[in-house]
Write a protein that holds these residues in place. Sequence first.
Motif, mmCIF file in Angstrom:
data_model
loop_
_atom_site.group_PDB
_atom_site.id
_atom_site.type_symbol
_atom_site.label_atom_id
_atom_site.label_comp_id
_atom_site.label_asym_id
_atom_site.label_seq_id
_atom_site.Cartn_x
_atom_site.Cartn_y
_atom_site.Cartn_z
ATOM 1 N N ALA A 153 -5.053 1.340 -6.167
ATOM 2 C CA ALA A 153 -3.812 1.935 -5.646
ATOM 3 C C ALA A 153 -3.689 1.685 -4.137
ATOM 4 C CB ALA A 153 -3.778 3.424 -5.943
ATOM 5 N N LEU A 154 -4.799 1.867 -3.416
ATOM 6 C CA LEU A 154 -4.779 1.655 -1.965
ATOM 7 C C LEU A 154 -4.619 0.169 -1.625
ATOM 8 C CD1 LEU A 154 -7.681 4.115 -1.060
ATOM 9 C CD2 LEU A 154 -5.276 4.422 -0.461
ATOM 10 N N ALA A 155 -5.297 -0.697 -2.399
ATOM 11 C CA ALA A 155 -5.253 -2.143 -2.129
ATOM 12 C C ALA A 155 -3.856 -2.710 -2.371
ATOM 13 C CB ALA A 155 -6.279 -2.871 -2.991
ATOM 14 N N PRO B 294 -9.606 4.155 15.424
ATOM 15 C CA PRO B 294 -8.876 4.146 14.157
ATOM 16 C C PRO B 294 -8.590 5.588 13.750
ATOM 17 C CG PRO B 294 -10.944 2.906 13.995
ATOM 18 C CD PRO B 294 -10.968 3.622 15.306
ATOM 19 N N ARG B 295 -7.514 5.772 13.016
ATOM 20 C CA ARG B 295 -7.263 7.100 12.475
ATOM 21 C C ARG B 295 -8.168 7.341 11.264
ATOM 22 N NH1 ARG B 295 -1.414 5.280 13.274
ATOM 23 N NH2 ARG B 295 -2.753 3.469 13.110
ATOM 24 N N LEU B 296 -8.377 8.620 10.984
ATOM 25 C CA LEU B 296 -9.182 9.027 9.832
ATOM 26 C C LEU B 296 -8.263 9.467 8.700
ATOM 27 C CD1 LEU B 296 -11.946 10.000 8.517
ATOM 28 C CD2 LEU B 296 -11.437 12.224 9.549
ATOM 29 N N ALA B 297 -8.611 9.081 7.475
ATOM 30 C CA ALA B 297 -7.964 9.642 6.285
ATOM 31 C C ALA B 297 -9.073 10.081 5.342
ATOM 32 C CB ALA B 297 -7.060 8.615 5.627
ATOM 33 N N VAL B 298 -8.792 11.107 4.540
ATOM 34 C CA VAL B 298 -9.831 11.699 3.698
ATOM 35 C C VAL B 298 -9.335 11.799 2.261
ATOM 36 C CG1 VAL B 298 -11.283 13.728 3.334
ATOM 37 C CG2 VAL B 298 -10.684 13.046 5.650
ATOM 38 N N LEU B 299 -10.194 11.360 1.316
ATOM 39 C CA LEU B 299 -9.933 11.558 -0.113
ATOM 40 C C LEU B 299 -11.076 12.396 -0.672
ATOM 41 C CD1 LEU B 299 -8.772 7.969 -1.118
ATOM 42 C CD2 LEU B 299 -7.349 9.975 -0.668
ATOM 43 N N PRO B 300 -10.788 13.586 -1.228
ATOM 44 C CA PRO B 300 -11.853 14.505 -1.628
ATOM 45 C C PRO B 300 -12.617 14.019 -2.854
ATOM 46 C CG PRO B 300 -9.710 15.341 -2.308
ATOM 47 C CD PRO B 300 -9.450 14.119 -1.485
ATOM 48 N N GLY B 301 -13.947 13.935 -2.718
ATOM 49 C CA GLY B 301 -14.777 13.512 -3.843
ATOM 50 C C GLY B 301 -16.011 14.377 -4.020
ATOM 51 N N GLU C 190 -4.441 12.720 -6.800
ATOM 52 C CA GLU C 190 -3.271 13.320 -6.128
ATOM 53 C C GLU C 190 -3.338 13.096 -4.616
ATOM 54 O OE1 GLU C 190 -2.294 17.407 -7.059
ATOM 55 O OE2 GLU C 190 -3.167 17.156 -9.046
ATOM 56 N N ALA C 191 -4.535 13.233 -4.055
ATOM 57 C CA ALA C 191 -4.694 13.060 -2.607
ATOM 58 C C ALA C 191 -4.386 11.621 -2.189
ATOM 59 C CB ALA C 191 -6.110 13.444 -2.183
ATOM 60 N N THR C 192 -4.689 10.645 -3.064
ATOM 61 C CA THR C 192 -4.374 9.251 -2.758
ATOM 62 C C THR C 192 -2.864 9.052 -2.660
ATOM 63 O OG1 THR C 192 -6.386 8.520 -3.877
ATOM 64 C CG2 THR C 192 -4.702 6.857 -3.510
ATOM 65 N N ALA D 220 -0.709 11.397 -1.872
ATOM 66 C CA ALA D 220 -0.293 12.083 -0.637
ATOM 67 C C ALA D 220 -0.618 11.226 0.592
ATOM 68 C CB ALA D 220 -0.987 13.441 -0.535
ATOM 69 N N LEU D 221 -1.774 10.556 0.568
ATOM 70 C CA LEU D 221 -2.169 9.704 1.690
ATOM 71 C C LEU D 221 -1.201 8.525 1.845
ATOM 72 C CD1 LEU D 221 -4.015 8.501 3.862
ATOM 73 C CD2 LEU D 221 -5.491 7.618 2.038
ATOM 74 N N LEU D 222 -0.859 7.871 0.742
ATOM 75 C CA LEU D 222 0.061 6.729 0.820
ATOM 76 C C LEU D 222 1.436 7.176 1.314
ATOM 77 C CD1 LEU D 222 -1.063 4.804 -2.376
ATOM 78 C CD2 LEU D 222 -1.329 4.051 -0.003
ATOM 79 N N ASP D 223 1.887 8.364 0.871
ATOM 80 C CA ASP D 223 3.151 8.907 1.383
ATOM 81 C C ASP D 223 3.075 9.112 2.897
ATOM 82 O OD1 ASP D 223 4.260 8.968 -1.127
ATOM 83 O OD2 ASP D 223 3.955 11.119 -1.451
ATOM 84 N N ALA D 224 1.974 9.702 3.357
ATOM 85 C CA ALA D 224 1.808 9.970 4.797
ATOM 86 C C ALA D 224 1.791 8.667 5.593
ATOM 87 C CB ALA D 224 0.523 10.764 5.034
ATOM 88 N N LEU D 225 1.141 7.631 5.048
ATOM 89 C CA LEU D 225 1.107 6.334 5.737
ATOM 90 C C LEU D 225 2.508 5.736 5.814
ATOM 91 C CD1 LEU D 225 -2.179 4.920 4.178
ATOM 92 C CD2 LEU D 225 -1.795 5.365 6.609
ATOM 93 N N HIS D 226 3.255 5.796 4.713
ATOM 94 C CA HIS D 226 4.625 5.266 4.708
ATOM 95 C C HIS D 226 5.508 6.003 5.721
ATOM 96 C CE1 HIS D 226 4.767 2.235 1.533
ATOM 97 N NE2 HIS D 226 3.937 2.996 0.824
ATOM 98 N N LEU D 227 5.291 7.320 5.840
ATOM 99 C CA LEU D 227 6.105 8.134 6.750
ATOM 100 C C LEU D 227 5.543 8.152 8.169
ATOM 101 C CD1 LEU D 227 6.711 11.116 4.296
ATOM 102 C CD2 LEU D 227 8.430 9.468 5.073
#
Length: 328
Positions: free
Chosen positions: A31-33, A92-99, A117-119, A121-128
Amino acid sequence: MGNLHTMRALLVVNPVATTTSARTRDVLTHALANDLELEVAVTECRGHARQLARQAVEQGSVEVVIALGGDGTVNEVVNGLLHHGPGPDRLPRLAVLPGGSTNVFARALGLPNDAVEATGALLDALHLRRDRTIGLGLAAGTPGTADAEVPRRWFTFCAGFGFDAGVVGLVEQQRESGKRSTHALYLRQALRQFVRDPRRTHGSITLERPGEEPVEHLVLSIVCNTAPWTYLGSRPVYAAPGASFDTALDVLALSRLSSAALTRYGTQLLRSTPERGPHGKHVSALHDVTHFTLHSQVPLPFQLDGDHLGLRSSVNFTGVRRALRVIV
């Protein structure tokens, strides 16, 4: 931030994180790639995440470092990013995915506690192009003491010196022997620590801060950089309800831990709210403190972000505002 497809990101994956399967990690990575120019690094040992994040800073190779793991993985990545100190323009900025099993830092930032779900939310935050700058805690050895040469270390949500750090140490021992990290395990080890702690009624810790009277004979001291302090399942627990990523550090300290006091303060913690934490005549609570030192007459257990770091006799704390940019 530029087009997401050209944004260079490093995903640091802890393969033994408690709550993500190999299949889930594959789904997240794909999803991230799809949206990022993604490099994936899998940690091989303790300290590896820190090394990877430090390299990312020194090489200037990525714009964001994503930590997929528990609070320990996040702590390592943060310490790698800040190896040379804060510098918002070049980090670099930090992003976190809970594991992990609890994921206090990710949840305190408002992220879902589910990695998939956090992934999203992270992609939404990056787009915005959405991020925030947060404060962190810094713990270091105290000059002129046996701990003077202990390397400094950043923490994201909490530190503990005394009783609660002893509980964290016992839990780590149990996990290394194959036990799962559950809330029942924590409660059992808290009782075990209580029974075996000879200093629970006459504390050996002194809290000193510039220009103030020292607070003496403390049994435990919890240092919070945010609220809640932890979670029991879905329930947040507030040791220092006023703590925030936007202020310096808060402290909850207890000067007595008899059976009655343990029951009272334990109940207060379980019933704690964003408005009220533990309170009473044996409670010292400090808010938004930038510099202080905790000393003990005897070496005591010490933990940062749930990672037991052995015994210490003195620790210097600093609350550093605006230390790190986080994508949320």
